[in-house]
Scaffold this active site. Structure first.
Site: not given
Ligand code: NAD
Length: 419
Positions: A107
């Site tokens: 990461k």
């Molecule tokens: P992103 O940046 O695209 O979106 C994050 C979202 O969370 C945004 O809508 C933001 O406004 C919201 N957010 C942030 N803080 C918040 C809070 N306190 N309360 C409510 N909403 C809040 O990120 P993402 O890629 O969608 O990742 C989200 C989660 O999924 C993370 O934990 C990431 O590690 C995990 N993840 C992502 C992927 C991927 O392919 N992008 C894969 C596996 C896991």
């Protein structure tokens, strides 16, 4: 005490201890499996639009290279620290092993609020971060991907920066790229689609009809928005959505395609509707069939876990549930079906793996082929988790992590300890 110490790393350690106890792993073997192989901290100076220079701290942690290169996202967020990055790298290892990918976990991250930067500044930061990482990463060493705060554009800048230094185009250095720059069809949607696929499967097993079922989604970024859209397209009513700016609740179901267009145009769900605004703190405990935390870690603590009113907890985010909350969910396992993060959001890394394979071969697949193979891998891992949980009478998370940890442990045992 390690450099990684902090609440998120402590959580990864506590989770591992549960698994290590369950698998009776001897104490002297535990550190070898748990502690990251290596990590790097870099300073990234960036020219600001006003002529000043700001230095941002960046990190990359590679957990183990026993089964192949490491693989993992890059997070741009103000909360990022080396302990959080290390915990996320460790979770990636268990996840990749659980679903059978030839990777260890990694990461990376930069401590920055990307929303406070112009596109030009963000490009400068992305390129400088990748440039600092060049001695540390490579298509056979460590392959990056997007995570919170980064996206396809950032991946294209990473790929371009690495390629400029190599003197030829190296698409396989990152995944989650735009399709026009060597990305795969279906990667953008992969994580959310995988979450929805597993939710549909669990609802079927619980005898809950999709039409009429309700869901709440926290986070409306890559994972949350695509999960919400897939669930909506399956006939499930999305009654609550939140992001870092606002929360919305509509008992009749939100119009997700319209909300998606609003979020794409405005960068968040803020301003969508005054009437539907809701308390963001209360969104997780709304009565619903499916709750999808898809934002940040540690949002489901012991208090929230006691008060959850969902039938299925589908962990789209990494590490959304604290170990204290997990103990409560263990007692509530007949009321709440947990799809643990390392399985629930693994569709992202599965399709990232497909992207890497396609880039290495320069042979690209149709989107339905990508999605079919993604679901096949998720179904296999889901079945393995369920049968292990039943056989050993353990919670789903323990079962999923035990399968992952066992595979890493077996890989290390067979290769032996060098020198
Ligand atoms: P992103 O940046 O695209 O979106 C994050 C979202 O969370 C945004 O809508 C933001 O406004 C919201 N957010 C942030 N803080 C918040 C809070 N306190 N309360 C409510 N909403 C809040 O990120 P993402 O890629 O969608 O990742 C989200 C989660 O999924 C993370 O934990 C990431 O590690 C995990 N993840 C992502 C992927 C991927 O392919 N992008 C894969 C596996 C896991």
């Amino acid at each position: 005490m390690t450099v990684y110490a902090g609440p998120v790393f402590d959580m990864a350690v506590q989770q591992f201890d549960v698994i290590a106890d369950h698998l009776s792993i001897p104490t002297d073997e535990r550190e070898r499996i748990l502690m990251p192989k290596r990590s790097i901290t870099v300073s990234c100076p960036v020219h600001r639009d006003d002529g000043s220079i700001t230095v941002f701290e960046g990190y990359r942690v590679q957990h183990h290279l026993t089964l192949g290169p490491t693989k993992g996202g890059t997070r741009f967020a103000p909360s990022v620290d080396i302990g959080e990055v290390a915990a996320l790298a460790i979770w990636m290892s268990w996840k990749c092993a659980l679903v059978g990918l030839p990777y260890g976990g990694a990461k990376g991250g930069v401590r920055v609020d990307p929303r406070s930067m112009s596109m030009r500044e963000l490009e400068g930061l992305s390129r400088r971060y990748m440039q600092e990482m060049i001695p540390f990463v490579g298509p056979r060493t460590d392959v990056m991907a997007p995570d919170m705060g980064t996206n396809e554009q950032v991946m294209a800048w990473f790929m371009d920066t690495y390629s400029m230094y190599q003197g030829n185009t190296v698409t396989e250095i990152v995944t989650g790229k735009p399709v026009s720059s060597g990305g795969t069809l279906g990667r953008r949607e992969a994580t959310g689609r995988g979450v929805a696929h597993l939710v549909r499967r669990v609802l079927n097993e619980l005898g809950i009809a999709l039409g009429g079922a309700t869901a709440v989604v926290q986070g409306f970024g890559n994972v949350g928005s695509h999960a919400a859209l897939e669930l909506y397209n399956s006939g499930i009513k999305i009654i609550g959505v939140s992001d870092h700016t606002d929360a919305l609740y509509d008992r009749n179901g939100l119009d997700i395609p319209v909300l998606l267009r609003h979020a794409a145009a405005h960068g968040s769900i803020a301003g969508f509707s005054n009437q539907l605004r809701y308390d963001p703190a209360a969104i997780l405990t709304l009565p619903c069939d499916v709750l999808v935390p898809a934002a940040i870690e540690r949002v489901i603590d012991a208090h929230i876990a006691e008060n959850l009113k969902c039938r299925v907890l589908a962990e789209g985010a990494n590490g959304p549930t604290t170990p204290e909350a997990d103990r409560i969910l263990g007692k509530r396992q007949h009321e709440i079906f947990v799809i643990p993060d390392i399985l629930c959001n693994s569709g992202g890394v599965v399709v990232s793996y497909f992207e890497w394979v396609q880039d290495l071969q320069q042979l690209f697949w149709e989107e339905d082929e990508v999605t079919r193979r993604e679901y096949q891998i998720l179904d296999r891992a889901f079945a393995q988790m369920i049968s292990r949980a039943r056989k050993d009478r353990i919670p789903h998370r323990t079962a999923a992590m035990a399968i992952g940890v066992e595979k890493v442990r077996a890989g290390k045992a067979m290769r032996g300890l060098f020198p």
